[in-house]
Each structure stands twice: as structure tokens, then as C-alpha cells.
Design an enzyme around this catalytic site. Sequence first.
Site, PDB file in Angstrom:
ATOM      1  N   ASN A   1      -4.155  -8.291  -9.547  1.00  0.00           N
ATOM      2  CA  ASN A   1      -3.557  -6.954  -9.410  1.00  0.00           C
ATOM      3  C   ASN A   1      -4.650  -5.930  -9.652  1.00  0.00           C
ATOM      4  O   ASN A   1      -5.132  -5.791 -10.779  1.00  0.00           O
ATOM      5  CB  ASN A   1      -2.428  -6.813 -10.446  1.00  0.00           C
ATOM      6  CG  ASN A   1      -1.831  -5.414 -10.451  1.00  0.00           C
ATOM      7  OD1 ASN A   1      -2.222  -4.546  -9.670  1.00  0.00           O
ATOM      8  ND2 ASN A   1      -0.889  -5.191 -11.347  1.00  0.00           N
TER       9      ASN A   1
ATOM     10  N   TYR B   1       0.887   9.339  -3.652  1.00  0.00           N
ATOM     11  CA  TYR B   1      -0.016   8.701  -2.680  1.00  0.00           C
ATOM     12  C   TYR B   1      -1.108   9.690  -2.252  1.00  0.00           C
ATOM     13  O   TYR B   1      -2.294   9.349  -2.218  1.00  0.00           O
ATOM     14  CB  TYR B   1       0.828   8.250  -1.490  1.00  0.00           C
ATOM     15  CG  TYR B   1       0.102   7.482  -0.419  1.00  0.00           C
ATOM     16  CD1 TYR B   1      -0.173   6.121  -0.583  1.00  0.00           C
ATOM     17  CD2 TYR B   1      -0.286   8.096   0.773  1.00  0.00           C
ATOM     18  CE1 TYR B   1      -0.816   5.401   0.422  1.00  0.00           C
ATOM     19  CE2 TYR B   1      -0.930   7.384   1.777  1.00  0.00           C
ATOM     20  CZ  TYR B   1      -1.193   6.041   1.604  1.00  0.00           C
ATOM     21  OH  TYR B   1      -1.825   5.328   2.596  1.00  0.00           O
ATOM     22  N   ALA B   2      -0.717  10.926  -1.931  1.00  0.00           N
ATOM     23  CA  ALA B   2      -1.684  11.937  -1.484  1.00  0.00           C
ATOM     24  C   ALA B   2      -2.693  12.239  -2.591  1.00  0.00           C
ATOM     25  O   ALA B   2      -3.897  12.368  -2.335  1.00  0.00           O
ATOM     26  CB  ALA B   2      -0.955  13.207  -1.061  1.00  0.00           C
ATOM     27  N   ALA B   3      -2.213  12.332  -3.831  1.00  0.00           N
ATOM     28  CA  ALA B   3      -3.117  12.626  -4.949  1.00  0.00           C
ATOM     29  C   ALA B   3      -4.112  11.484  -5.140  1.00  0.00           C
ATOM     30  O   ALA B   3      -5.307  11.708  -5.343  1.00  0.00           O
ATOM     31  CB  ALA B   3      -2.307  12.856  -6.227  1.00  0.00           C
ATOM     32  N   ALA B   4      -3.618  10.258  -5.035  1.00  0.00           N
ATOM     33  CA  ALA B   4      -4.506   9.103  -5.203  1.00  0.00           C
ATOM     34  C   ALA B   4      -5.522   9.044  -4.064  1.00  0.00           C
ATOM     35  O   ALA B   4      -6.711   8.803  -4.287  1.00  0.00           O
ATOM     36  CB  ALA B   4      -3.680   7.812  -5.241  1.00  0.00           C
ATOM     37  N   LYS B   5      -5.061   9.302  -2.844  1.00  0.00           N
ATOM     38  CA  LYS B   5      -5.969   9.209  -1.691  1.00  0.00           C
ATOM     39  C   LYS B   5      -6.976  10.361  -1.698  1.00  0.00           C
ATOM     40  O   LYS B   5      -8.127  10.174  -1.315  1.00  0.00           O
ATOM     41  CB  LYS B   5      -5.169   9.179  -0.385  1.00  0.00           C
ATOM     42  CG  LYS B   5      -4.330   7.904  -0.218  1.00  0.00           C
ATOM     43  CD  LYS B   5      -5.177   6.645  -0.222  1.00  0.00           C
ATOM     44  CE  LYS B   5      -4.414   5.397   0.190  1.00  0.00           C
ATOM     45  NZ  LYS B   5      -5.251   4.185   0.104  1.00  0.00           N
TER      46      LYS B   5
HETATM   47  N1  LIG Z   1      -0.950   1.731   7.619  1.00  0.00           N
HETATM   48  C1  LIG Z   1      -1.332   2.976   7.675  1.00  0.00           C
HETATM   49  O1  LIG Z   1      -0.895   3.754   8.524  1.00  0.00           O
HETATM   50  C2  LIG Z   1      -2.343   3.515   6.710  1.00  0.00           C
HETATM   51  C3  LIG Z   1      -2.830   4.807   6.931  1.00  0.00           C
HETATM   52  C4  LIG Z   1      -3.790   5.327   6.091  1.00  0.00           C
HETATM   53  C5  LIG Z   1      -4.236   4.576   5.028  1.00  0.00           C
HETATM   54  N2  LIG Z   1      -3.749   3.339   4.816  1.00  0.00           N
HETATM   55  C6  LIG Z   1      -4.283   2.588   3.692  1.00  0.00           C
HETATM   56  O2  LIG Z   1      -4.875   1.390   4.161  1.00  0.00           O
HETATM   57  C7  LIG Z   1      -4.745   0.380   3.159  1.00  0.00           C
HETATM   58  C8  LIG Z   1      -4.075  -0.841   3.764  1.00  0.00           C
HETATM   59  O3  LIG Z   1      -2.805  -0.450   4.234  1.00  0.00           O
HETATM   60  P1  LIG Z   1      -1.882  -1.423   5.112  1.00  0.00           P
HETATM   61  O4  LIG Z   1      -1.061  -0.554   5.966  1.00  0.00           O
HETATM   62  O5  LIG Z   1      -2.695  -2.499   5.708  1.00  0.00           O
HETATM   63  O6  LIG Z   1      -0.942  -1.999   3.948  1.00  0.00           O
HETATM   64  P2  LIG Z   1      -0.083  -3.342   3.865  1.00  0.00           P
HETATM   65  O7  LIG Z   1       0.091  -3.943   5.213  1.00  0.00           O
HETATM   66  O8  LIG Z   1       1.102  -2.991   3.058  1.00  0.00           O
HETATM   67  O9  LIG Z   1      -1.053  -4.298   3.004  1.00  0.00           O
HETATM   68  C9  LIG Z   1      -1.381  -3.943   1.703  1.00  0.00           C
HETATM   69  C10 LIG Z   1      -2.354  -4.953   1.143  1.00  0.00           C
HETATM   70  O10 LIG Z   1      -2.694  -4.551  -0.199  1.00  0.00           O
HETATM   71  C11 LIG Z   1      -2.452  -5.622  -1.084  1.00  0.00           C
HETATM   72  N3  LIG Z   1      -2.004  -5.107  -2.391  1.00  0.00           N
HETATM   73  C12 LIG Z   1      -0.932  -4.307  -2.625  1.00  0.00           C
HETATM   74  N4  LIG Z   1      -0.818  -4.046  -3.943  1.00  0.00           N
HETATM   75  C13 LIG Z   1      -1.851  -4.701  -4.548  1.00  0.00           C
HETATM   76  C14 LIG Z   1      -2.268  -4.832  -5.898  1.00  0.00           C
HETATM   77  N5  LIG Z   1      -1.619  -4.224  -6.906  1.00  0.00           N
HETATM   78  N6  LIG Z   1      -3.340  -5.591  -6.170  1.00  0.00           N
HETATM   79  C15 LIG Z   1      -4.021  -6.211  -5.169  1.00  0.00           C
HETATM   80  N7  LIG Z   1      -3.674  -6.123  -3.864  1.00  0.00           N
HETATM   81  C16 LIG Z   1      -2.601  -5.377  -3.560  1.00  0.00           C
HETATM   82  C17 LIG Z   1      -1.377  -6.463  -0.446  1.00  0.00           C
HETATM   83  O11 LIG Z   1      -1.451  -7.787  -0.971  1.00  0.00           O
HETATM   84  P3  LIG Z   1      -0.158  -8.791  -0.871  1.00  0.00           P
HETATM   85  O12 LIG Z   1      -0.038  -9.065   0.596  1.00  0.00           O
HETATM   86  O13 LIG Z   1      -0.536 -10.000  -1.635  1.00  0.00           O
HETATM   87  O14 LIG Z   1       0.995  -8.041  -1.430  1.00  0.00           O
HETATM   88  C18 LIG Z   1      -1.771  -6.343   1.034  1.00  0.00           C
HETATM   89  O15 LIG Z   1      -2.762  -7.292   1.353  1.00  0.00           O
HETATM   90  C19 LIG Z   1      -3.962   1.015   2.021  1.00  0.00           C
HETATM   91  O16 LIG Z   1      -4.854   1.506   1.044  1.00  0.00           O
HETATM   92  C20 LIG Z   1      -3.244   2.167   2.695  1.00  0.00           C
HETATM   93  O17 LIG Z   1      -2.930   3.185   1.787  1.00  0.00           O
HETATM   94  C21 LIG Z   1      -2.806   2.781   5.629  1.00  0.00           C
END
Ligand SMILES: NC(=O)c1ccc[n+]([C@@H]2O[C@H](COP(=O)([O-])OP(=O)(O)OC[C@H]3O[C@@H](n4cnc5c(N)ncnc54)[C@H](OP(=O)(O)O)[C@@H]3O)[C@@H](O)[C@H]2O)c1
Length: 246
Positions: free
Chosen positions: A62, A154-158
Amino acid sequence: MGEIKGQVALVTGGTRGIGLAISERLVERGVKVAAGYSRDAEAAKRLVDAHPEADITLHQGNIGRAEDCERVIGEVIEQHGRLDILVNNAGINIDKTVRKMSPEDWDQVVRVNLSGAFYLSRAVLNHMTERKHGRIINISSVIGLTGNVGQANYAAAKSGLFGLTMSLALETAKKGVTVNSVAPGFIETEMVTAMPEKALEKVIAQIPVGRLGRGDEVARVVEFLADPDSSYITGEVYGINGGLYM
Ligand SMILES: NC(=O)c1ccc[n+]([C@@H]2O[C@H](COP(=O)([O-])OP(=O)(O)OC[C@H]3O[C@@H](n4cnc5c(N)ncnc54)[C@H](OP(=O)(O)O)[C@@H]3O)[C@@H](O)[C@H]2O)c1
């Protein structure tokens, strides 16, 4: 300068969504990928099974916990002998308006999306600066630039990731380590397809390119920043959003 082939990359959340696309792109370039995950062991196994020829290791933890991050960095260095590229990709969202958002909702999202990148970067820094080479790439979001209703945490973290990126870039600029952020728009992964259909239609209508992005479109920018030759780019933000924010 140097070759990316044979280097080692830790991709957090590297087994699903955008992280999976990043892992696969790096594997194609001959990078040894250490893929982090938290709960979905099946997805992690699928990544390894899909690339029997590649040197992929899996690391459960985690990233919202400093001790897990330190353990994972130690594991990767022990198993691969080095760590060249850290992609802080794992992230979550818990969307509520501020009125309805509990302090726990806030803390959890900030811990995973922002503190996790700090814990992992901190844990790998000595290793990278001693070897005078490293690439840290933080996956932020367009939401960190614009804000969004229901996404204050989320916005604050990003947004916070931009500050971390610039400060760490300054601290490591003379030591062969570059630190950059990538700010994707709306990318077709579970995080986005989980949105209510009507809301998703509204979002797509606002994207000049007229569609959601794909994980591989983010991965190609990460691959570029991770390359040893991208040595004069640091502290930057790369938008990948189909023209949604310019
Ligand atoms: N999708 C979008 O439109 C978008 C846009 C902008 C930015 N982002 C950013 O891009 C990144 C990936 O997003 P995504 O859309 O691919 O998300 P996703 O499909 O939900 O995948 C999230 C990944 O993060 C892992 N994860 C979640 N919580 C965790 C934790 N506490 N410790 C370790 N691993 C953790 C998950 O692991 P498990 O599978 O094991 O749960 C999964 O592999 C994120 O940072 C997201 O904020 C996404």
C-alpha cells in the site's frame, strides 16, 4: 548516452489501466519492470503471464504507507540490483463535494496520490544519486491544473505532485536525476469508465479531439521522459489531454 534497455523501472499500479500500458511499453523497450499493486493479484499475474520472455517482478504494498514503500524499494533493488526509473502512477479517487467529504476521504486520497510519491521518491533517492542516474515520473492529472467539482481531495493531491516534482527536480538537478510530471486528461480505464454514463458523455463532449485517451498514449510520454537521453528535461509537466486544457 546510455541505453534504456536493461534498465530497471518500478511502476506503481503497474498492473492495471495506465500503469499496465506503461509497464508493457517499457517491457517492449527491454526494461526490467517491477510492477507494484495493492489488491488485485489476478491482474498482477496476468501481466507476468502475458510476457513470459520478460524479466517482470511483482511487488504488493500500500503506497499510502511509508513502511510499505521503503520495503518495496528495498525489494526491487535487492532483486534487480538497481533501480533507474520510478513511475509514481498508482492512484485512487473518492469523489464527493467538500460538504460531504469526510476527513478520512481527504486523508486517504492525499496519502495514496501524493504522500505515496513522496515516500517512494525519498526511499530511492540515495540509490539514484549515488549512481548519478535516475528518472522519477509522477502521474498527476489535468484535474490538478483545473480543479473539479467533487474532486477537491484528488485535485489537491494531483496539484501537490507538481510542487513535489519541481522541488525534487531542483534538489537532484546536479546529480543525474530528473523529475517530471505527466498530467493526463480523461483516459479510458476503470477509473473513468466507472463514471455515470451521462457524466462521461458530457466529459467527452468537452474534449476537442472528441474521445477519451488511451493508456498507450500516456505510456509513450513516460517512455520518452524515462529515456537516458531525456537528461535536460526536469521539473516539467506534460499534458496529454486531447486539447481539453491548453
Ligand atoms: N484514467 C484517467 O482518466 C486518469 C486521468 C488522469 C490521471 N490519472 C491517474 O493515472 C493513474 C492511474 O490511473 P488509472 O486510471 O490507470 O487507475 P486504475 O485503473 O484504477 O488503476 C489504479 C492502479 O493503482 C493501484 N493502486 C491503487 N491504490 C493503491 C495503493 N494504495 N497502493 C498501491 N497501489 C495502489 C491499483 O492496484 P490494484 O489493481 O492492486 O488495486 C491499480 O493498479 C492514477 O494516479 C490516476 O489518478 C488517471
